[in-house]
Design a protein around this motif. Structure first.
Motif, PDB file in Angstrom:
ATOM      1  N   GLY A   7     -15.924  -3.444  18.106  1.00 54.87           N
ATOM      2  CA  GLY A   7     -15.118  -3.735  19.293  1.00 54.87           C
ATOM      3  C   GLY A   7     -13.766  -4.342  18.994  1.00 54.87           C
ATOM      4  N   LEU A   8     -13.591  -4.917  17.795  1.00 54.78           N
ATOM      5  CA  LEU A   8     -12.290  -5.548  17.471  1.00 54.78           C
ATOM      6  C   LEU A   8     -11.268  -4.466  17.131  1.00 54.78           C
ATOM      7  N   CYS A   9     -10.101  -4.576  17.768  1.00 64.39           N
ATOM      8  CA  CYS A   9      -9.069  -3.552  17.540  1.00 64.39           C
ATOM      9  C   CYS A   9      -7.776  -4.169  17.006  1.00 64.39           C
ATOM     10  N   VAL A  10      -7.042  -3.405  16.187  1.00 64.52           N
ATOM     11  CA  VAL A  10      -5.689  -3.825  15.780  1.00 64.52           C
ATOM     12  C   VAL A  10      -4.703  -2.726  16.176  1.00 64.52           C
ATOM     13  N   TRP A  11      -3.443  -3.123  16.294  1.00 68.00           N
ATOM     14  CA  TRP A  11      -2.369  -2.187  16.654  1.00 68.00           C
ATOM     15  C   TRP A  11      -1.597  -1.917  15.367  1.00 68.00           C
ATOM     16  N   ALA A  12      -1.968  -0.792  14.695  1.00 73.49           N
ATOM     17  CA  ALA A  12      -1.355  -0.528  13.379  1.00 73.49           C
ATOM     18  C   ALA A  12      -1.295   0.967  13.120  1.00 73.49           C
ATOM     19  N   ASP A  13      -0.540   1.316  12.112  1.00 75.66           N
ATOM     20  CA  ASP A  13      -0.438   2.716  11.692  1.00 75.66           C
ATOM     21  C   ASP A  13      -1.683   3.060  10.868  1.00 75.66           C
ATOM     22  N   ALA A  14      -2.385   4.102  11.242  1.00 81.82           N
ATOM     23  CA  ALA A  14      -3.687   4.404  10.623  1.00 81.82           C
ATOM     24  C   ALA A  14      -3.554   4.682   9.128  1.00 81.82           C
ATOM     25  N   GLN A  15      -2.506   5.437   8.768  1.00 84.61           N
ATOM     26  CA  GLN A  15      -2.351   5.779   7.354  1.00 84.61           C
ATOM     27  C   GLN A  15      -2.077   4.522   6.513  1.00 84.61           C
ATOM     28  N   SER A  16      -1.231   3.618   7.078  1.00 89.34           N
ATOM     29  CA  SER A  16      -0.944   2.365   6.367  1.00 89.34           C
ATOM     30  C   SER A  16      -2.224   1.557   6.218  1.00 89.34           C
ATOM     31  N   LEU A  17      -2.966   1.419   7.328  1.00 95.15           N
ATOM     32  CA  LEU A  17      -4.164   0.581   7.305  1.00 95.15           C
ATOM     33  C   LEU A  17      -5.171   1.122   6.288  1.00 95.15           C
ATOM     34  N   GLU A  18      -5.250   2.450   6.206  1.00 91.26           N
ATOM     35  CA  GLU A  18      -6.162   3.059   5.230  1.00 91.26           C
ATOM     36  C   GLU A  18      -5.739   2.660   3.812  1.00 91.26           C
ATOM     37  N   GLN A  19      -4.426   2.792   3.534  1.00 88.13           N
ATOM     38  CA  GLN A  19      -3.935   2.468   2.194  1.00 88.13           C
ATOM     39  C   GLN A  19      -4.141   0.980   1.870  1.00 88.13           C
ATOM     40  N   ILE A  20      -3.896   0.120   2.876  1.00 91.33           N
ATOM     41  CA  ILE A  20      -4.053  -1.328   2.681  1.00 91.33           C
ATOM     42  C   ILE A  20      -5.507  -1.660   2.339  1.00 91.33           C
ATOM     43  N   LEU A  21      -6.430  -1.176   3.201  1.00 98.29           N
ATOM     44  CA  LEU A  21      -7.836  -1.573   3.024  1.00 98.29           C
ATOM     45  C   LEU A  21      -8.449  -0.943   1.780  1.00 98.29           C
ATOM     46  N   VAL A  22      -8.117   0.320   1.530  1.00 95.99           N
ATOM     47  CA  VAL A  22      -8.702   0.975   0.354  1.00 95.99           C
ATOM     48  C   VAL A  22      -8.218   0.272  -0.914  1.00 95.99           C
ATOM     49  N   ASN A  23      -6.945  -0.052  -0.966  1.00 97.97           N
ATOM     50  CA  ASN A  23      -6.412  -0.762  -2.128  1.00 97.97           C
ATOM     51  C   ASN A  23      -7.127  -2.084  -2.351  1.00 97.97           C
ATOM     52  N   LEU A  24      -7.256  -2.864  -1.273  1.00 98.27           N
ATOM     53  CA  LEU A  24      -7.890  -4.192  -1.402  1.00 98.27           C
ATOM     54  C   LEU A  24      -9.364  -4.063  -1.769  1.00 98.27           C
ATOM     55  N   ILE A  25     -10.043  -3.084  -1.140  1.00 98.89           N
ATOM     56  CA  ILE A  25     -11.490  -2.935  -1.397  1.00 98.89           C
ATOM     57  C   ILE A  25     -11.712  -2.470  -2.847  1.00 98.89           C
ATOM     58  N   ILE A  26     -10.900  -1.508  -3.304  1.00 93.81           N
ATOM     59  CA  ILE A  26     -11.087  -1.015  -4.680  1.00 93.81           C
ATOM     60  C   ILE A  26     -10.797  -2.138  -5.691  1.00 93.81           C
ATOM     61  N   ASN A  27      -9.766  -2.932  -5.430  1.00 97.33           N
ATOM     62  CA  ASN A  27      -9.514  -4.098  -6.311  1.00 97.33           C
ATOM     63  C   ASN A  27     -10.716  -5.027  -6.320  1.00 97.33           C
ATOM     64  N   ALA A  28     -11.264  -5.298  -5.122  1.00 90.17           N
ATOM     65  CA  ALA A  28     -12.406  -6.218  -4.995  1.00 90.17           C
ATOM     66  C   ALA A  28     -13.609  -5.687  -5.766  1.00 90.17           C
ATOM     67  N   ILE A  29     -13.752  -4.362  -5.794  1.00 94.03           N
ATOM     68  CA  ILE A  29     -14.880  -3.756  -6.525  1.00 94.03           C
ATOM     69  C   ILE A  29     -14.637  -3.860  -8.029  1.00 94.03           C
ATOM     70  N   LYS A  30     -13.405  -3.473  -8.442  1.00 90.89           N
ATOM     71  CA  LYS A  30     -13.129  -3.390  -9.883  1.00 90.89           C
ATOM     72  C   LYS A  30     -13.040  -4.752 -10.553  1.00 90.89           C
ATOM     73  N   PHE A  31     -12.528  -5.742  -9.825  1.00 88.22           N
ATOM     74  CA  PHE A  31     -12.401  -7.070 -10.443  1.00 88.22           C
ATOM     75  C   PHE A  31     -13.592  -7.950 -10.032  1.00 88.22           C
ATOM     76  N   ASN A  32     -14.763  -7.328  -9.938  1.00 89.49           N
ATOM     77  CA  ASN A  32     -15.964  -8.057  -9.531  1.00 89.49           C
ATOM     78  C   ASN A  32     -16.849  -8.321 -10.747  1.00 89.49           C
ATOM     79  N   GLN A  33     -17.946  -8.993 -10.519  1.00 88.93           N
ATOM     80  CA  GLN A  33     -18.905  -9.191 -11.594  1.00 88.93           C
ATOM     81  C   GLN A  33     -20.042  -8.189 -11.344  1.00 88.93           C
ATOM     82  N   PRO A  34     -20.809  -7.838 -12.383  1.00 89.48           N
ATOM     83  CA  PRO A  34     -21.925  -6.906 -12.172  1.00 89.48           C
ATOM     84  C   PRO A  34     -22.872  -7.465 -11.097  1.00 89.48           C
ATOM     85  N   GLN A  35     -23.388  -6.581 -10.254  1.00 89.22           N
ATOM     86  CA  GLN A  35     -24.272  -6.951  -9.117  1.00 89.22           C
ATOM     87  C   GLN A  35     -23.545  -7.796  -8.063  1.00 89.22           C
TER      88      GLN A  35
END
Lengths: 220, 353
Positions: free
Chosen positions: B235-263
């Motif tokens: 239900g929570l909405c933001v007012w943003a450009d979809a392509q930008s938001l995709e690039q922002i979140l994917v970048n942050l999520i992939i960093n969070a995955i790669k710079f994580n510890q096992p498990q």
């Protein structure tokens, strides 16, 4: 006489400024692993030695030619004693820079946490002691002397931590020993800062507080 | 209302000096401070009032170059320029210029005027620019060197070695792709900065949007054995450009995955921030970032840990792109981190009014 004393005061404070810069740059060279800056500190030391000799000569000239008395005499004596203390502080900064050169060639032992804190405290004490000298503020000088135990506590903590490193990992021994020297230099600088403060008290109040247990006790 | 300058010369001088951002110190030939403005008082922490006598330059500063500069002007009658660093709580850079003070009715130098112009920001930008080019040439040279070495090895006969030739070509391919990604990121970044990227804001429901993104990093989740959770309340909405938001979140999520510890785990959360904004957080249980790196991690090609970055294969521009995209969408990005425990990146974006 006033003009001569102003000249002497200018010189000692400029010398102090040079020691401040040397300490700040040596610390930066160590913490930011900047060997160029470390070399700079070592190169600048000759100039500091030269200014110390100038002050020495100026004091001798004033004592011989102007026969100062009372406050003026105390001021000249105080400055003559302070100049070599400041020069020694700069020497310790040079030694820190030399250890930084060796440490910067090796992988960092671990991120420095307590060391920058100790360096900052010692630098702050030096700046304030020179401010006390500038402003002839004995109360400020007493306050700085009372901060020395803080430095000793930090020294103890870092010392113990480095010993632990050495016992846990033999490959860390050489770097830990270098760092032990560095923290010892900082600790010595803080001691010298208290000596500057003792001279400030002597200049302003005529009291000799060296070797007393508490800074406010008067020497018998 | 007009006024006659001659009748107000003292107040006029004080008003003009007071309005300047540059610190001004005027000394006589005996290095006594005869005049200074508020900016100089701030720079040198000069305490006004209570002075029994005129301040001398040593009362204001013990900086050797400042003393040398003023002395040189008084002795030689020529101007002096230098860049200096002053530490007063924090380190700042100044352009220092000293010029002789001469009065038309008197011969010789009557004193010296020192002007201190704060160039801290310029020095910082210059450092960032220099580091960027040094890092860029390093980032391009490293894969290029590998490519050349393997091409030369293949040309020297290894191309006929069926045991290794494919492996060598794969290495060349990997490094060429790394260079291509870097060039792509550089062109993305300059396009965003130049305002060439079209921002078409729309109302985006964050929970569903994150769900649609999961295929883009599911392979990384599996490779790095990470648990990914979309904890955004529906239900929570933001007012943003979809392509930008995709690039922002994917970048942050992939960093969070790669710079994580096992498990480890990565969680995307969101919450409202007042009536006009929503904060989307990407939280990980990774290696974390030491506090002294935090102010610089959004700089281009800034590496917290060079060897780790090489291992996970980023271009070093991801967070700079994220930051610029967030700004282009009228948002803000912040980061909090505890070494060995993890980081949380928070993106605050507007909601539709």
């Amino acid at each position: 006489m006033d003009v001569d004393l102003d000249r002497l005061r200018d010189k000692i404070l400029i010398l102090g400024g040079q020691a401040e810069t040397a300490l700040l740059q040596a610390t930066k060279a160590l913490i930011h692993r900047d060997s160029v800056l470390a070399q700079q500190v070592i190169a600048d030391d000759d100039d500091i030695d030269y200014v110390e000799s100038e002050i020495d000569q100026l004091c001798v000239d004033l004592l011989r030619d102007k026969c100062p008395v009372s406050e003026d005499l105390r001021f000249i004596f105080g400055i003559a004693r302070t100049a070599p203390i400041i020069e020694r502080i700069a020497d310790h900064a040079v030694n820190i820079a030399r250890h930084a050169l060796k440490l910067n060639d090796e992988p960092q032992l671990k991120p420095y946490v307590e060391l920058p804190r100790m360096a900052e405290l010692v630098h702050q004490m030096l700046v304030e002691s020179l401010d006390a000298l500038t402003q002839r503020d004995a109360a400020k000088a007493y306050k700085i002397i009372r901060r020395d135990p803080e430095v000793d506590r930090l020294y103890g903590r870092i010392f113990d931590e480095l010993l632990l490193f050495m016992t846990q990992d033999s490959s860390a021994v050489v770097r830990s020993v270098e760092l032990l020297f560095v923290v010892k230099h900082f600790e010595r600088i803080a001691d010298y800062v208290t000596n500057i403060c003792e001279q400030v008290v002597f200049i302003v109040e005529g009291r000799i507080i060296k070797h007393t247990k508490e800074p406010w006790e008067i020497h018998p | 209302m007009s006024f006659i300058p001659e009748q107000h010369s003292e107040s006029l001088l004080q008003a003009v000096l007071g309005s300047l951002r540059e610190g001004i110190l005027v000394l006589d030939t005996d290095t006594q401070v005869v005049l200074y403005n508020q900016a100089a008082a701030d720079i040198f922490k000069i305490r006004s009032g209570g002075a029994r006598r005129l301040l001398r330059l040593v009362d204001v500063t013990r900086h050797k170059i400042i003393h040398q500069g003023f002395r040189k002007v008084l002795d030689e009658g020529t101007s002096f320029n230098s860049e200096i660093e002053l530490v007063n709580g924090q380190e700042r850079n100044y352009s220092f210029r000293a010029t002789p003070l001469r009065f038309s009715h008197e011969e010789g130098v009557a004193g010296v005027i020192g002007v201190f112009f704060d160039v801290t920001q310029i020095v910082k930008l210059e450092r960032i620019r220099r580091e960027f080019f040094t890092n860029l040439s390093h980032e391009l040279r490293t894969p290029l060197t590998s490519i050349l070495v393997y091409v030369e090895t293949l040309l020297s006969g290894a191309i006929h070695d069926i045991e290794y030739n494919v492996e060598f070509l794969e290495i060349i391919n990997k490094h060429a792709k790394r260079m291509r990604n870097l060039v792509q990121d550089i062109s993305d970044l300059s396009a965003i900065e130049a305002g060439e990227v079209q921002i078409n804001p729309a109302n985006i429901e964050v929970h569903k949007f994150v769900e649609t993104l999961t295929p883009l990093f599911s392979a990384d989740v599996t490779t790095y054995h990470i648990t990914f959770t979309n904890a955004v309340p529906p239900g929570l909405c933001v007012w943003a450009d979809a392509q930008s938001l995709e690039q922002i979140l994917v970048n942050l999520i992939i960093n969070a995955i790669k710079f994580n510890q096992p498990q480890g785990s990565v969680t995307v959360e969101a919450a409202t921030a007042g009536d006009e904004a929503v904060v989307i957080s990407v939280r990980d249980t990774g290696i974390g970032i030491e506090s002294h790196h935090l102010p610089r991690i959004f700089e281009r090609l800034y590496r917290v840990d060079k060897s780790r970055s090489q291992e996970v294969g980023g271009t070093g521009l991801g967070l700079a792109i994220v930051k610029h995209l967030v700004l282009a969408n009228k948002g803000e990005i912040t980061v909090e981190s505890v070494p060995t425990q993890g980081s949380v990146f928070r993106v605050k974006l507007p909601t539709r009014l």
